[in-house]
Design a protein around this motif. Structure first.
Motif: not given
Length: 256
Positions: A60-62, A120-125
């Motif tokens: 996902r990060e890529r 795509l970013r984590a919800a924890s961000a």
């Protein structure tokens, strides 16, 4: 003694007490062995699930990086070119209307790509850094396999940008995953502090340490790449038999 002895036991059950005790011991041994086998299978399943999640997170990060650095920038450049052509076209010409419509379509495409990037970013961000670090360290997947202690000296109101938070949490998650998979540790301590304008994050376990000539795998390389993106450094030490320590040292403010 007259009522319960070897003779009365053998007469009642048909086997000597020694044989009976041996059978009971055999049953207990088989039960314990089976329980250990089940425990090993369950542990392997949990570790495999963590590895799959780590792989998915890296993918996902890529994809997010490629969207941000590739597709979005390309569409944005195309939008600027169309906008420039629109300004050069005669206001009442059919071409002006088509160029205006092309601008709208390209802007919609940029918004859609940015929305996909956000998903795509984590919800924890969006969480404060202390809350996010505590959530990862207290994840039951780690705590069920190793005793995790947490020492935080961060205000609950302090936040990083979403991208920087993702990198910090990914480094912490990778360090804990490596402890569970390879260290054979019983305890791991996570320390996070803000010291003189820098974040210092340590993950220290009491496992077997690193081999004499460790080979940097994908996980370690990924951690170091993330540390560089944060403008910091990552140090991994682990004398054989004395545990492993992962140290992240990075500026608190984004200096880029």
């Amino acid at each position: 003694g007259n009522a319960l002895n070897s003779a009365t036991f053998e007469a009642a059950f048909g086997v000597p007490p020694l044989v009976f005790r041996s059978l009971v011991g055999l049953v207990l041994a088989i039960t314990i062995i089976r329980a250990l086998e089940v425990f090993e299978v369950e542990t392997a399943r949990r570790i495999e699930a963590m590895e799959e999640e780590r792989t998915l997170a890296a993918e996902r990060e890529r994809i997010a990086r490629e969207l941000h650095d590739g597709a979005i920038q390309t569409v944005y450049t195309a939008g600027l070119l169309v906008e420039s052509a629109h300004k050069m076209a005669a206001p009442d010409s059919p071409m002006a209307g088509r160029l205006e419509r092309a601008e709208e379509v390209l802007n919609d495409a940029i918004h859609a790509l940015r929305r996909s990037l956000g998903e795509l970013r984590a919800a924890s961000a969006e969480e404060p850094l202390a809350v996010a670090v505590r959530r990862v360290a207290e994840d039951p997947r780690f705590r069920s396999l190793v005793d995790v202690s947490l020492d935080l000296d961060l205000a609950d109101s302090e936040r990083f940008s979403p991208v920087r938070t993702d990198h910090v949490l990914a480094i912490l998650g990778e360090a804990l995953s490596n402890t569970v998979r390879h260290a054979r540790a019983r305890q791991v301590k996570v320390t996070a502090r803000r010291v003189e304008g820098r974040l210092k994050l340590n993950v220290e376990d009491d496992g077997v340490g690193l081999p004499r000539d460790p080979e940097a795998g994908y996980g370690l390389r990924n951690m170091r790449d993330r540390a560089r993106l944060l403008g910091g450094t990552l140090e991994v030490t682990g004398p054989s038999g004395k545990g492993t320590t992962v140290k992240l040292d990075m500026p608190w403010e984004d200096e880029r």
